[in-house]
Structures are given as structure tokens and as C-alpha cells.
Write a protein that holds these residues in place. Structure first.
Motif, PDB file in Angstrom:
ATOM      1  N   ALA A 261       0.501  14.148  -5.394  1.00 25.30           N
ATOM      2  CA  ALA A 261       0.320  12.846  -6.043  1.00 25.30           C
ATOM      3  C   ALA A 261      -0.989  12.805  -6.822  1.00 25.30           C
ATOM      4  O   ALA A 261      -1.054  12.268  -7.936  1.00 25.30           O
ATOM      5  CB  ALA A 261       0.346  11.737  -4.990  1.00 25.30           C
ATOM      6  N   GLU A 262      -2.039  13.376  -6.252  1.00 21.57           N
ATOM      7  CA  GLU A 262      -3.333  13.419  -6.938  1.00 21.57           C
ATOM      8  C   GLU A 262      -3.249  14.261  -8.207  1.00 21.57           C
ATOM      9  O   GLU A 262      -3.771  13.871  -9.267  1.00 21.57           O
ATOM     10  CB  GLU A 262      -4.395  13.983  -5.996  1.00 21.57           C
ATOM     11  CG  GLU A 262      -5.795  14.026  -6.579  1.00 21.57           C
ATOM     12  CD  GLU A 262      -6.787  14.620  -5.600  1.00 21.57           C
ATOM     13  OE1 GLU A 262      -7.574  13.862  -5.015  1.00 21.57           O
ATOM     14  OE2 GLU A 262      -6.772  15.858  -5.409  1.00 21.57           O
ATOM     15  N   ARG A 263      -2.575  15.394  -8.119  1.00 22.62           N
ATOM     16  CA  ARG A 263      -2.423  16.270  -9.280  1.00 22.62           C
ATOM     17  C   ARG A 263      -1.647  15.571 -10.398  1.00 22.62           C
ATOM     18  O   ARG A 263      -2.032  15.649 -11.571  1.00 22.62           O
ATOM     19  CB  ARG A 263      -1.703  17.562  -8.869  1.00 22.62           C
ATOM     20  CG  ARG A 263      -1.559  18.568  -9.990  1.00 22.62           C
ATOM     21  CD  ARG A 263      -0.737  19.776  -9.557  1.00 22.62           C
ATOM     22  NE  ARG A 263      -0.657  20.766 -10.609  1.00 22.62           N
ATOM     23  CZ  ARG A 263      -1.499  21.778 -10.768  1.00 22.62           C
ATOM     24  NH1 ARG A 263      -2.498  21.930  -9.929  1.00 22.62           N
ATOM     25  NH2 ARG A 263      -1.352  22.618 -11.768  1.00 22.62           N
ATOM     26  N   ALA A 264      -0.566  14.880 -10.023  1.00 25.32           N
ATOM     27  CA  ALA A 264       0.230  14.173 -11.021  1.00 25.32           C
ATOM     28  C   ALA A 264      -0.584  13.088 -11.708  1.00 25.32           C
ATOM     29  O   ALA A 264      -0.478  12.884 -12.928  1.00 25.32           O
ATOM     30  CB  ALA A 264       1.468  13.565 -10.366  1.00 25.32           C
ATOM     31  N   MET A 265      -1.439  12.392 -10.942  1.00 23.05           N
ATOM     32  CA  MET A 265      -2.265  11.341 -11.526  1.00 23.05           C
ATOM     33  C   MET A 265      -3.277  11.916 -12.510  1.00 23.05           C
ATOM     34  O   MET A 265      -3.460  11.405 -13.612  1.00 23.05           O
ATOM     35  CB  MET A 265      -2.992  10.581 -10.416  1.00 23.05           C
ATOM     36  CG  MET A 265      -3.930   9.513 -10.940  1.00 23.05           C
ATOM     37  SD  MET A 265      -5.069   8.906  -9.701  1.00 23.05           S
ATOM     38  CE  MET A 265      -6.053   7.784 -10.695  1.00 23.05           C
ATOM     39  N   LEU A 266      -3.942  13.005 -12.123  1.00 20.82           N
ATOM     40  CA  LEU A 266      -4.938  13.612 -13.002  1.00 20.82           C
ATOM     41  C   LEU A 266      -4.301  14.176 -14.268  1.00 20.82           C
ATOM     42  O   LEU A 266      -4.860  14.072 -15.357  1.00 20.82           O
ATOM     43  CB  LEU A 266      -5.685  14.715 -12.249  1.00 20.82           C
ATOM     44  CG  LEU A 266      -6.624  14.230 -11.138  1.00 20.82           C
ATOM     45  CD1 LEU A 266      -7.089  15.400 -10.289  1.00 20.82           C
ATOM     46  CD2 LEU A 266      -7.818  13.501 -11.724  1.00 20.82           C
ATOM     47  N   ASP A 267      -3.126  14.774 -14.130  1.00 18.36           N
ATOM     48  CA  ASP A 267      -2.449  15.326 -15.299  1.00 18.36           C
ATOM     49  C   ASP A 267      -2.055  14.235 -16.288  1.00 18.36           C
ATOM     50  O   ASP A 267      -2.019  14.478 -17.503  1.00 18.36           O
ATOM     51  CB  ASP A 267      -1.195  16.101 -14.873  1.00 18.36           C
ATOM     52  CG  ASP A 267      -1.537  17.408 -14.163  1.00 18.36           C
ATOM     53  OD1 ASP A 267      -2.690  17.863 -14.293  1.00 18.36           O
ATOM     54  OD2 ASP A 267      -0.653  17.962 -13.475  1.00 18.36           O
ATOM     55  N   ALA A 268      -1.740  13.058 -15.765  1.00 17.60           N
ATOM     56  CA  ALA A 268      -1.277  11.971 -16.634  1.00 17.60           C
ATOM     57  C   ALA A 268      -2.408  11.078 -17.136  1.00 17.60           C
ATOM     58  O   ALA A 268      -2.166  10.208 -17.974  1.00 17.60           O
ATOM     59  CB  ALA A 268      -0.252  11.119 -15.888  1.00 17.60           C
TER      60      ALA A 268
ATOM     61  N   GLY B 197       0.812  -1.195   0.000  1.00 15.71           N
ATOM     62  CA  GLY B 197       0.000   0.000   0.000  1.00 15.71           C
ATOM     63  C   GLY B 197       0.851   1.252   0.000  1.00 15.71           C
ATOM     64  O   GLY B 197       2.077   1.209   0.036  1.00 15.71           O
ATOM     65  N   ILE B 198       0.189   2.417  -0.018  1.00 14.51           N
ATOM     66  CA  ILE B 198       0.865   3.710  -0.067  1.00 14.51           C
ATOM     67  C   ILE B 198       0.339   4.573   1.063  1.00 14.51           C
ATOM     68  O   ILE B 198      -0.854   4.589   1.343  1.00 14.51           O
ATOM     69  CB  ILE B 198       0.606   4.404  -1.410  1.00 14.51           C
ATOM     70  CG1 ILE B 198       1.149   3.542  -2.561  1.00 14.51           C
ATOM     71  CG2 ILE B 198       1.276   5.768  -1.453  1.00 14.51           C
ATOM     72  CD1 ILE B 198       0.870   4.135  -3.904  1.00 14.51           C
ATOM     73  N   ALA B 199       1.224   5.304   1.725  1.00 16.96           N
ATOM     74  CA  ALA B 199       0.810   6.223   2.786  1.00 16.96           C
ATOM     75  C   ALA B 199       1.440   7.586   2.529  1.00 16.96           C
ATOM     76  O   ALA B 199       2.615   7.687   2.167  1.00 16.96           O
ATOM     77  CB  ALA B 199       1.240   5.698   4.148  1.00 16.96           C
ATOM     78  N   TYR B 200       0.642   8.647   2.671  1.00 14.51           N
ATOM     79  CA  TYR B 200       1.128  10.013   2.519  1.00 14.51           C
ATOM     80  C   TYR B 200       0.971  10.717   3.854  1.00 14.51           C
ATOM     81  O   TYR B 200      -0.119  10.762   4.427  1.00 14.51           O
ATOM     82  CB  TYR B 200       0.334  10.747   1.434  1.00 14.51           C
ATOM     83  CG  TYR B 200       0.493  10.126   0.073  1.00 14.51           C
ATOM     84  CD1 TYR B 200       1.592  10.413  -0.724  1.00 14.51           C
ATOM     85  CD2 TYR B 200      -0.451   9.232  -0.416  1.00 14.51           C
ATOM     86  CE1 TYR B 200       1.757   9.834  -1.964  1.00 14.51           C
ATOM     87  CE2 TYR B 200      -0.300   8.646  -1.665  1.00 14.51           C
ATOM     88  CZ  TYR B 200       0.803   8.952  -2.427  1.00 14.51           C
ATOM     89  OH  TYR B 200       0.964   8.373  -3.658  1.00 14.51           O
ATOM     90  N   ARG B 201       2.070  11.278   4.356  1.00 15.19           N
ATOM     91  CA  ARG B 201       2.060  11.844   5.700  1.00 15.19           C
ATOM     92  C   ARG B 201       1.526  13.262   5.751  1.00 15.19           C
ATOM     93  O   ARG B 201       1.194  13.763   6.810  1.00 15.19           O
ATOM     94  CB  ARG B 201       3.474  11.797   6.282  1.00 15.19           C
ATOM     95  CG  ARG B 201       3.975  10.382   6.504  1.00 15.19           C
ATOM     96  CD  ARG B 201       5.318  10.381   7.186  1.00 15.19           C
ATOM     97  NE  ARG B 201       5.778   9.028   7.434  1.00 15.19           N
ATOM     98  CZ  ARG B 201       5.450   8.304   8.490  1.00 15.19           C
ATOM     99  NH1 ARG B 201       4.654   8.809   9.404  1.00 15.19           N
ATOM    100  NH2 ARG B 201       5.916   7.077   8.645  1.00 15.19           N
ATOM    101  N   GLY B 202       1.428  13.941   4.630  1.00 11.50           N
ATOM    102  CA  GLY B 202       0.958  15.313   4.652  1.00 11.50           C
ATOM    103  C   GLY B 202      -0.004  15.604   3.515  1.00 11.50           C
ATOM    104  O   GLY B 202       0.003  14.929   2.489  1.00 11.50           O
ATOM    105  N   ARG B 203      -0.855  16.609   3.718  1.00 13.13           N
ATOM    106  CA  ARG B 203      -1.829  16.973   2.699  1.00 13.13           C
ATOM    107  C   ARG B 203      -1.138  17.466   1.425  1.00 13.13           C
ATOM    108  O   ARG B 203      -1.606  17.222   0.325  1.00 13.13           O
ATOM    109  CB  ARG B 203      -2.768  18.049   3.252  1.00 13.13           C
ATOM    110  CG  ARG B 203      -3.852  18.466   2.277  1.00 13.13           C
ATOM    111  CD  ARG B 203      -4.828  19.436   2.908  1.00 13.13           C
ATOM    112  NE  ARG B 203      -5.548  18.814   4.019  1.00 13.13           N
ATOM    113  CZ  ARG B 203      -6.468  19.438   4.745  1.00 13.13           C
ATOM    114  NH1 ARG B 203      -6.752  20.717   4.485  1.00 13.13           N
ATOM    115  NH2 ARG B 203      -7.088  18.832   5.721  1.00 13.13           N
ATOM    116  N   ARG B 204      -0.019  18.145   1.574  1.00  9.95           N
ATOM    117  CA  ARG B 204       0.678  18.661   0.399  1.00  9.95           C
ATOM    118  C   ARG B 204       1.172  17.522  -0.494  1.00  9.95           C
ATOM    119  O   ARG B 204       1.038  17.572  -1.714  1.00  9.95           O
ATOM    120  CB  ARG B 204       1.857  19.528   0.836  1.00  9.95           C
ATOM    121  CG  ARG B 204       2.626  20.143  -0.316  1.00  9.95           C
ATOM    122  CD  ARG B 204       3.750  21.025   0.189  1.00  9.95           C
ATOM    123  NE  ARG B 204       3.228  22.151   0.967  1.00  9.95           N
ATOM    124  CZ  ARG B 204       3.995  23.058   1.563  1.00  9.95           C
ATOM    125  NH1 ARG B 204       5.318  22.962   1.469  1.00  9.95           N
ATOM    126  NH2 ARG B 204       3.458  24.045   2.241  1.00  9.95           N
ATOM    127  N   ALA B 205       1.747  16.468   0.142  1.00 10.11           N
ATOM    128  CA  ALA B 205       2.225  15.324  -0.635  1.00 10.11           C
ATOM    129  C   ALA B 205       1.065  14.604  -1.309  1.00 10.11           C
ATOM    130  O   ALA B 205       1.165  14.158  -2.454  1.00 10.11           O
ATOM    131  CB  ALA B 205       2.997  14.369   0.269  1.00 10.11           C
TER     132      ALA B 205
END
Length: 287
Positions: free
Chosen positions: A13-20, A1-9
Motif C-alpha cells: 500500500a505504501e509503495r502504491a501511494m508513493l508511485d502515484a 480507518g484502515i488496518a493492515y494485518r501484515g507487513r507485506r500488505a
């Protein structure tokens, strides 16, 4: 699985996924607000990576200021009508029909199906469906001239009476098809940063019709494209995950090759890394 410790990270990651995402087209920032707009949210997958969800609610993403026209059907109504047809004609959804997956596999084994097994996992099933073919498959499935919606929870063909008259309403087949066309061809979403996208391919995961449309689409593929390749194969499918049993390895090899050869032309692309088989095959890992 994947864990993100901060809202910015997480947002990065969400932005990169949508852009791609190849199935989304970003809209101009100052354009008019679409009438239907879902909230796009990326969630981590257990196998790694992220999955895009677009929950829409009962209004199907319809803007609060947009009123539903009299006699029109919502996307929720369309999902109920399609499920009514699937109940009436289970062959429409192919290997997804006939009870729970565990029951179907148990019956196949009890009937003496032995030998070899094969697991196929299609890649991004919701996002890879061709819009024109989706609408053609749905139009072929909807055969009744009208449908009765019972309390917003179940639908039947208009000719099949039942339910309390005060809690039922009738929608026409044309209204259902209009709702499907609008949803499939003109669906938009918005991310956490306020950026808006139009879905140019596939059906939004989170849409009320996503699962039933996917079952119908894959059912048509199994019926029309695979044909004789599945004659001696017992198949069970849950959305895009297919489990096949056959008495000999040669039969399953032919089925797997036909699936891989004919699938891409219909937006059904198998992930070789996730495929498993009890027999040797160059593109499939052994169990």
C-alpha cells in the motif's frame, strides 16, 4: 480507518501511494546519495486512504557525514525565524492568528456574529504548494536583517535583545533564505524499500517549517486573493481547515465561490465532499 494485518500488505500500500504521488519524482536507483534525505513513511488516515510523513529530526534530514557550515542556518533555524516574524506581525498568517481557534470562535459569537456557517477543507495542503510562491511568501515575511536563536528553541529579531548571551547565536536573513531554498527546491526522501524520491511540489509533511510555511502561504492567499470577499466574514483557520461565520447566507456564498474560483491558481483546492454549510449550495453538503 484502515488496518493492515501484515507487513507485506502495508509495504504494498505504501509503495502504491508513493508511485502515484504527483508531488514526488523517483530517482535512479544507483544515483548519488543526496545530502538531505528524509525517511518517507505512509500512515493511515481516519477518513480513509494514507498520508505521507517525512520526519527529519533536528538536523533536517542532513546526512551524518555532512557537517554544517559556519554561519549557515539549519531548516530548524529557519522555522524559528519565520515564527518570530509571525509573532511580530500576526497578520502574516491571516485567519490562523489571534489565539486558539476555540477562543477566536467564542469571541466572534460573543460579539454577536449570528446567521450562517461554512467549513472548507483544502486538499493536500502541504503537497500542493507552489515552490516559487512559497519562497516569495517567506522572503516577504523575513524583514529583519538577522535573527537571534535562543538555545535552539526560540528566535527573535536581532534588534530585540534578550536571552543569555552564552546560549544565543545570530544568523542572517540571507542564511535563513538559503536554508529555505535548499530545503524547498532540493528535498529528497527514501521509502522502506530504499527507493529515493525528490519532492517537486509542496513542502514535506514532517519538516520543521511545514506548519508555519503553510500558515504563511494561506495567510497570503486570504490577504491578496480573497480581498473584499472576506470583508464581512469572520474566519478561523487551522492549517488548511477554514471555518467562516457571516450574518447572511449571500455573504458566505460569495466567500465560498471566491475561495473555489481563486484557490486552484495558488494550489489551494477545496474538497467539496468535506465542505459543510448551513445554507444551500450546489457543491456543499448541508450541516
Amino acid at each position: 480507518g484502515i488496518a493492515y494485518r501484515g507487513r507485506r500488505a502495508w509495504r504494498a500500500a505504501e509503495r502504491a501511494m508513493l508511485d502515484a504521488a504527483p508531488f514526488l519524482q523517483m530517482l535512479p536507483a544507483r544515483g548519488p546519495r543526496p545530502e538531505r534525505l528524509a525517511k518517507a513513511r505512509a500512515v493511515p488516515k481516519a477518513s480513509g486512504g494514507m498520508r505521507l510523513l517525512q520526519p527529519m529530526g533536528k538536523r533536517g534530514g542532513l546526512a551524518p557525514w555532512k557537517k554544517k557550515e559556519k554561519g549557515s542556518a539549519s531548516i530548524h533555524d529557519a522555522a524559528l525565524a519565520l515564527r518570530a516574524e509571525c509573532r511580530h506581525r500576526p497578520e502574516l498568517i491571516g485567519a490562523a492568528a489571534g489565539g486558539s481557534p476555540h477562543t477566536r470562535l467564542w469571541l466572534a459569537l460573543r460579539e454577536g456574529v449570528r446567521g450562517h456557517g461554512l467549513v472548507l477543507d483544502a486538499s493536500g495542503c502541504y503537497d500542493s504548494l507552489d515552490h516559487n510562491r512559497v519562497l516569495d511568501v517567506c522572503a516577504a515575511a523575513l524583514q529583519a536583517p538577522a535573527y537571534r536563536i535562543h538555545g535552539g528553541k526560540r528566535a527573535t529579531r536581532e534588534a530585540d535583545r534578550g536571552g543569555a548571551a552564552a546560549r544565543t547565536r545570530v544568523i542572517t536573513r540571507d542564511a535563513v533564505l538559503a536554508a529555505l531554498r535548499s530545503h524547498v527546491r532540493d528535498h529528497h526522501c527514501e521509502d522502506s524499500e530504499g527507493r529515493r524520491f525528490r519532492q517537486v511540489r509542496g513542502v514535506a509533511q514532517g519538516s520543521p517549517v511545514a506548519s508555519v510555511v503553510c500558515d504563511l502561504y494561506y495567510g497570503a492567499f486570504e490577504r491578496d486573493a480573497l480581498g473584499a470577499a472576506r470583508a464581512d466574514v469572520t474566519i478561523c483557520r487551522v492549517v488548511d481547515d477554514t471555518f467562516a461565520l457571516a450574518a447572511d447566507a449571500a455573504t458566505l456564498r460569495g466567500f465560498a465561490d471566491a475561495y473555489a474560483r481563486l484557490g486552484p491558481g495558488r494550489g489551494v483546492v477545496v474538497q467539496p465532499a468535506k465542505a459543510r454549510a448551513t445554507f444551500a449550495h450546489p457543491s456543499r453538503a448541508p450541516w
